[in-house]
Design an enzyme around this catalytic site. Structure first.
Site: not given
Lengths: 493, 349, 289
Positions: B186, B249, B285
């Site tokens: 991430d 995300k 996400k």
């Protein structure tokens, strides 16, 4: 073309939402209803009645009294009698009654929402989130005006008109009642209101609210019936004001009827609004606006964006996305909290929509409709989009008052304006573009009483609503709406 | 079915039509290269920063009021009974169970991994979560604890959460995490560069990190709370997708606001439109601030109605959360037993 | 000294900025209140109404698009031109309305001042009648008055000049165009007014004046589907039911007839006549970042 069709398969079972019906037992429907005259429910003079049914199931809901000319007489007389006291009551006290009503509507909101959905066929999500809260807001807003009428724009000490005869349609029954009753009462008038024959129940429940609010008898009377009752009301010679929302044809007949009488009239009539999408529009919100514009309330909206005018260079893109989005609309049980599209209000309306859409096909337009099952009982029409529609086509000219969208294209802002204005109607219009100066230019040139830019179908008690041209005259809402129920002091002098 | 190249050409044409017809200097080849996957094409795009800027600024605007209204309307969906159970199990399987604290210890990470494997001991119907998300130095511990479970180990990297470090540090951060066994990275984008309009730089960094990931999946954190506008969220989404993000995300969870429904809605539109354009599916996400089952179900409704049911899968949608899992479990028990559950019966990890 | 023979004026219609005779070729005799011949006036016909409405429709968008400041200056210019022809107006009003020169001059002064009064409203009535509406949501919401379009007007029968101006000025100041039927028996000041209008920067077609029989022309105007509104002031005290029935066919806005011809000596209490021929437009726009 859908995004999902090109997606590699994963094991993703579809996620069906289980039925989520709103509890129906919050409302008790009395088997039969009298007329609400002089503060109490009374039997009609001629003893007639008619049935109101649930359009989503054809279930019989209740018997409702049929008001004849003698009942109209009684109601108008009660309103006349009440007028003296009501108009002399201080604005502050009048306002307090309206505040009471607003609060009572809020307290009983769920009951009203369920009843409206049952009687009208519209989704509970709309009655719960739009119709009923906005109706309460109309009373709350106008309550505050009652003791501030000197600032309504008509000069000091404006006077009330007297007795108003009000006729409302079936598409937003309680909301239209609030648009009519709240300003009339705030301005010191008394009213005789006739709800539509297919949707009388929330108006009759409103009568109970008037009782709970201890509103003086006769200030509000509610008489039920169909066109003949309405005609008897508008023909009554002891009215000072007529307010009507409904079809342009009936509006014209009312204007003829009152010709020469000097009686004040407000008419809120039909529309064939253009919703104009430019190539630089915020496209995803424009799609929502188009959906809101024509499929909100099954398209039973006089200001519905029934003509989609798309700039030609994004026509295919917009139509593709629109169809994709339409695919997510949920049609079915109006009491289900997840339903987006409910039932058409009546068999007659369904017939009219069907007939006009058939004309569309016959005139060469391409028909696309949502592929969804329809309930077996009740009156249902699939959300429908017509492309390849000519400006001269009947579906581009006539008000369908149903979930039917006609798509046309344009090339330049001038052409968009010309096509948008090319109708006898002028109630509303929509514009979608990110360019600020174009919005303002379009807003200037569109001949419509309400212009929604980068939004559609917004309503608010502070915002005047009403049409240009054959969409009627007079405004409802805002400071402007008060003028429909007041006379400047000097006229009296 | 038509050959994919035709579909792609069609989709390109439709999506880019407004751009092509409104601005002369934009060449179709620029557009095509931007949205096509593969390094060669990306290097072409980075070579032409002006084409990138034109593309991003040519994306349709997002009207704040409109998108928030749509999200609010979808939030009124009422999910009951069987559809709720399905949603709860789906949501549990989509959780990236996260701990990102300065006070993280191997013991805490192992405890979290145990919860990740069997969220509800004794109830085999309750699935494992999708991943455990930790700082890079905790990756080895998590990999060890989750070995053989199929649960992914995700690591934040690239000088998370601010991203304010030199590129070589960010790449080393990434490589270390991957070397320790993280199979999901991430990363954070350089919001400063993005807001300054240096899109090429942001893209280059994403591409470099993607390369450093090797086989690990890349989630690109936009930190939407710092991007401030939905237009920026849309542009950053496309930028990340063009850079090769497997997921986009919302947030680090360290900045407020973190994930919101309308931000997620805009990002879901981006992956939906990207899929229509390229045929490639990427995920979203939502991270930060999602604490209750009610919230989670609202996100699932967005996924279902905005992107489509095909995205209702842990490979395509994730929740970055910690406390959410326990609320999902409480609600699951309630659905399973008909009784309201107590937090005393759900473990604190 | 030999007396000089007057050069008499031929009174014609005023349509689209030009002064045509009636296409019907008809005229009717105008006499003073003592029955003495004054002039022959053109007697407008159905087709003259049609032509006037066409001219009014054509002129209206451009006039409405002019800035309010500009419209105000044009109306003020009318006052200036009238002031220069004050003697002529006074003479015509005196013979038409059987007033002393002094009283007629007072009427003309009031008429000129009325243009000035309405000129001043051009860029103010929208401020008075508009509104910023505080809707319960993140939206900008503004209501503004806009001209209704083409207005048909029946001018007062007795007050041949001031009454006419009290009808015309509020209609056009907002950007409407007008087809007005003048006082039937006292039409001469109206045609002289037309000459002032024609030389005052007012675009041709914004004001069209028809002389003739009110009862003949009124139903044609009331029934014309390209007329958006009608001012029945000139029918004071008479039954206008038939006209209103005709007007309903396209939902014309109707300014109803008073029981008696209104006293127009002083300006009205506010911009009510202006607003009678305006529509309220409300524009919504979201407010977002």
């Amino acid at each position: 073309m859908t995004a999902t069709s090109s997606v590699p398969d994963l094991i993703t079972p579809t996620w069906e939402y289980a039925p989520a019906p709103e509890a129906r037992d919050v409302v008790t429907i009395r088997p039969s209803h009298g007329l609400f005259i002089g503060g109490e429910f009374v039997d009609p003079a001629d003893g007639g009645s008619f049935a109101t049914i649930s359009p989503s199931t054809e279930e019989h809901l209740a018997e409702v009294a049929l008001a004849g000319p003698r009942d109209v007489d009684r109601a108008v007389a009660a309103a006349r009698k009440a007028f003296t006291g009501w108009s002399k009551l201080s604005g502050t006290e009048r306002g307090k009654y309206l505040y009471r009503i607003a609060r009572l509507l809020q307290e009983r909101a769920r009951e009203f929402a369920v009843l409206e959905t049952l009687d009208n066929g519209k989704p509970i999500r709309e009655t719960r989130d739009v119709d009923i809260p906005t109706a309460a807001a109309f009373f709350f807003y106008h309550a505050g005006w009652a003791d501030k009428l000197d600032w309504a724009g008509l000069g000091p000490n404006p006077r009330s008109l007297g007795v108003a005869g009000q006729i409302i349609p079936w598409n937003f029954p309680l909301l239209m009642l609030s648009w009519k009753v709240a300003p009339a009462l705030a301005c010191g008038n008394t009213v005789v209101l006739k709800p539509a024959e297919t949707t009388p129940l929330t108006a009759l429940l409103f009568a109970e609210v008037c009782q709970q609010a201890d509103l003086p008898p006769g200030v509000v009377s509610i008489i039920t019936g169909a066109g003949e009752t309405g005609a008897a009301l508008t023909a009554h010679d002891d009215l000072d004001k007529i307010a009507f929302t409904g079809s342009t044809a009936v509006g014209k007949s009312i204007q003829r009827q009152v010709a020469g009488s000097g009686r004040r009239v407000t008419l809120e009539l039909g529309g064939k609004a253009a919703n104009i999408v430019f190539d630089d529009a915020p496209i995803d919100q424009a799609i929502e606006g188009i959906i809101d514009g024509i499929f909100f309330n099954q398209g039973h909206v006089c200001c519905a964006g029934s003509r989609l005018l798309v700039q030609e260079n994004v026509h295919d893109l917009v139509v593709d996305r629109l169809k994709q989005r339409l695919g997510t609309l949920r049609l079915g049980d109006p009491l289900d909290k997840n339903t987006d599209v409910g039932a058409v209000n009546s068999a007659a309306q369904l017939e009219r929509i069907t007939a006009l859409t058939d004309t569309g096909e016959a005139e060469g337009a391409t028909r696309w409709e949502l592929d969804c099952p329809l309930p077996e009982r009740g009156f249902w029409f699939r959300p429908t989009v017509f492309t390849d529609v000519g400006q001269s086509s009947r579906i581009a000219q006539e008000e369908i008052f149903g979930p039917v969208l006609s798509v046309l294209s344009f090339r330049t802002p001038d052409e968009a304006v010309a096509k948008a204005n090319n109708t006898p109607y002028g109630l509303s219009a929509g514009v979608w573009t990110e360019k600020g100066s174009r919005i303002l230019w379009m807003a200037d040139h569109l001949r419509a009483g309400v212009v929604w830019a980068n939004t559609f179908n917004r309503f608010d008690p502070t915002s005047p609503f009403g049409g240009y041209k054959e969409s009627g005259f007079g405004r409802e809402g805002g400071r402007h709406g008060l003028a429909a129920y007041l006379e400047p002091a000097e006229v009296d002098a | 079915m038509r050959p994919p190249t035709d579909r792609l050409a069609d989709a390109l044409h439709r999506a880019l039509l407004p751009l092509l017809e409104s601005e002369l200097p934009l060449l179709e080849s620029d557009m095509t290269s931007l949205v096509l996957p593969g390094e060669a094409d990306l290097s072409e795009v980075t070579a032409s920063g002006s084409a990138l800027r034109r593309f991003l600024h040519g994306l349709p605007g997002v009207d704040q009021v409109g998108v928030e209204k749509r999200a609010a309307t979808l939030a009124t969906r009422s999910i009951k009974r069987a559809s709720k159970v399905q949603a709860l199990e789906l949501a549990i399987g989509m959780v990236d169970l996260t701990t990102l604290e300065g006070a993280d210890t191997p013991g805490r990470v192992r405890s979290l991994c145990a919860k990740a494997r069997i969220p509800a001991p004794g109830y085999p119907d309750v699935p494992s979560v999708a991943a455990v998300c930790v700082y890079p130095d905790m990756v080895a511990t998590a990999v060890d604890a989750l070995s053989g479970t199929g649960i992914h180990v995700a690591s934040v990297a690239t000088a998370f959460p601010s991203g304010r470090a030199h590129l070589d540090i960010k790449l080393a951060d990434t490589r270390n995490a991957v070397a320790d066994g993280a199979d999901e990275i991430d990363m954070v984008i350089d919001r400063g560069a993005f807001l300054a309009g240096r899109y090429g730089q942001v893209l280059d960094e994403i591409v470099a990190v993607k390369n450093a990931c090797g086989d690990a999946h890349l989630k690109v954190i936009l930190e939407t709370g710092e991007l401030a506008t939905y237009d920026n969220v849309r542009r950053a989404s496309w930028l990340a997708l063009a850079g090769g993000a497997d997921f986009i995300k919302t947030s680090t969870g360290k900045v407020s606001p973190a994930s919101t429904l309308p931000v997620t809605l805009v990002m879901l539109e981006a992956v939906r439109d990207h899929a229509a354009l390229t045929g490639e599916i990427r995920g979203v996400k939502s991270a930060g601030g999602i604490r209750t089952t009610k919230d989670a179900i609202r996100y699932l409704v967005l996924v279902n109605e905005v992107a489509g049911a095909a995205w209702l899968h842990p490979d395509r949608f994730r929740f970055g959360a910690s406390s959410l899992l326990n609320d999902l479990l409480m609600q699951w028990h309630k659905q399973a037993t008909g009784r309201y559950w107590t937090s005393n019966r759900v473990t604190i990890d | 000294m030999a007396t000089r023979l007057d050069v008499n004026k031929t009174y014609k219609l005023y349509v689209g900025g030009a002064f045509p005779r009636s296409e019907s070729g008809r005229t009717y005799e105008i006499a003073d209140t003592k029955g003495r011949f004054l002039a022959n006036a053109a007697q407008a016909s159905r087709k003259d109404v049609r032509d006037a409405v066409t001219a009014a429709r054509k002129a209206q968008p451009g006039w409405a698009a002019a800035t309010a400041y500009n419209r105000g200056q044009v109306l003020y210019r009318v006052a200036e031109i009238m002031e220069g022809r004050r003697e002529q107006f006074t003479g015509e009003v005196a013979v038409s309305e059987d007033l002393s020169s002094r009283n007629a001059a007072a009427v003309v002064d009031a008429a000129i001042d009325r243009w000035v009064w309405y000129a001043g409203w051009s860029d103010k009535f929208a401020q008075v009648a508009g509104a910023a509406n505080p809707v319960a949501g993140p939206y900008f919401n503004l209501s503004v008055p806009e001209p209704t379009g083409v207005v048909g007007a029946l001018a007062p029968q007795s007050s041949s000049l001031l009454g006419l101006i009290e009808v015309l000025a509020p209609i056009i100041v907002s950007g409407n165009s007008v087809v007005a039927v003048t006082s039937q028996d006292r039409p001469l000041p109206a045609i002289t007014l037309a000459e002032a209008l024609a030389t005052s920067d007012l675009p041709g077609g914004v004001v069209n004046l028809l002389t003739g029989q009110t009862d003949e022309l009124a139903p044609i105007l009331a029934g014309h589907l390209d007329v958006d509104a009608i001012d029945l002031t000139g029918m004071a005290g008479r039954d206008t039911t038939d006209l209103e029935v005709l007007a309903a066919e396209n939902l014309k806005r109707v300014l109803a007839t008073p029981d008696t011809e209104p006293d127009v000596t002083d300006p009205p209490a506010g911009p009510r006549r202006i607003l009678a021929f305006c529509e309220t437009k409300t524009v919504w726009h979201p407010k977002g970042r």
